[in-house]
Design a protein around this motif. Sequence first.
Motif, short mmCIF file in Angstrom:
data_model
loop_
_atom_site.label_atom_id
_atom_site.label_comp_id
_atom_site.label_asym_id
_atom_site.label_seq_id
_atom_site.Cartn_x
_atom_site.Cartn_y
_atom_site.Cartn_z
N THR A 192 2.97 -1.58 4.58
CA THR A 192 2.18 -0.36 4.69
C THR A 192 2.88 0.67 5.57
N THR A 208 0.82 -1.21 0.00
CA THR A 208 0.00 0.00 0.00
C THR A 208 0.86 1.26 0.00
N LEU A 231 -5.25 1.89 3.07
CA LEU A 231 -5.06 0.66 3.85
C LEU A 231 -6.37 0.17 4.44
#
Length: 428
Positions: A36, A8, A15
């Motif tokens: 992320t 992401t 997210l």
Amino acid sequence: MATILCYTSPARGHLFPTMPILLELRRRGHDVVVYTLLEELPNVRAAGLRARAIDGHIEAIQHDDYEASSVVGALDRAVQTFVARAEHEVLDLREAIRTEKPDALIVDFNCWGAAAVAEASSVPWALFMPYFLPWRLPGLPPFGPGLAPRSDLLGRVRDSVAASVVHRLVNRNLPKLNAVRERVGLPKLGHMTEQGRTAPRVLYYTAEPFEYPCAARPKSVIMLGPSVWEPSAPEPAWLSSIDRPIVLVTCSTEAQGDGAIIEAALEGLAEESVFVVATSASAQRSAHSVPSNARVERFVPHGPLLGRAACVVCHGGMGITQKALSRGVPVCVIPFGRDQHEVARHVEVAGAGVSLDPKRLSPERLRAAVREARKRKEGAALVAEGFARAGGAPRAATEVEALMQASRRSPGDRTALQSRAPFGGAQS
């Protein structure tokens, strides 16, 4: 059991909507690892997924689109941000693939470098798309300015003129993006709006009637409706004491100078028979007093509040807007930048709320807009019904599994992964 790697951008608004899909894949027995933003690793791990931080250089490249003087200028700045991050994403995802040895990749649409690595790899891959598609599609206005669809001659002329301005500006960054693509062995793109078109699947976090009908939308685009998730947290103890309809007021989780929304709401709704709950997130607010019918917090779980909400006032982020509409709650959108002008227009076209120009924002105008938005509950309910029909996380998980199955049937055959004809055909 397959290993699925999700990559992401450093944005909670990307997210969080992806989490239900990843949790569904985990429920089906797959090993899921999420790369992320650093600050959200504890929440992802607490939900039961493996998580690692993306390269810190990526997080250091912050959006500055809110400093632009026009909608088109803001779009150009956003594109520059994605291109600047792309260089770091290439090395980051390559290393992640070496480490995790995934059977499938799920990549954020905004991660242009990571998407290039996924496309060049032999790993089955999909993009996830948490905002409206920025592609050129027949019958749809160009992405960015927030224009309503028009099929008459005047509308076609308007779209042609607007597209020439928008596309000329964003295409200034095409050489930099193509340099990233060439670095991983991919052909150049002819236009910025081709970004993402080669993905075997695009997991699209919206659905009609919030999204505009379009017969030319590629079959690779799977409209799922919104995925709604937030970190686990107890319901606020003070919520049970509120005896009025709630107006939830929210700002963006990414800095964009939208704190004026809260100040206008506190003043404008002070005498209304509602209770205002404002979440400031990344916004900086002045030390004005809070009226007796209001409460200001930095973060509060939205789920419990939406069950009591009569209206949501927000900046027009796709996440909070669709979260409200999925519960049938009408919205008042004050768009500051990014995709928010598009979201505001979609809200109006769907009859699910109203929008207010931030340049005209005042307590009086906000009060009038909230009153009008509350009359649009029927439109919000229709959007909620469309979202519920779309299939959500279970459908997305099935699509990812289908990608892996196609790869197993035809190992090394990329044609099998492109079976949904991403450059043409109608949405099934």
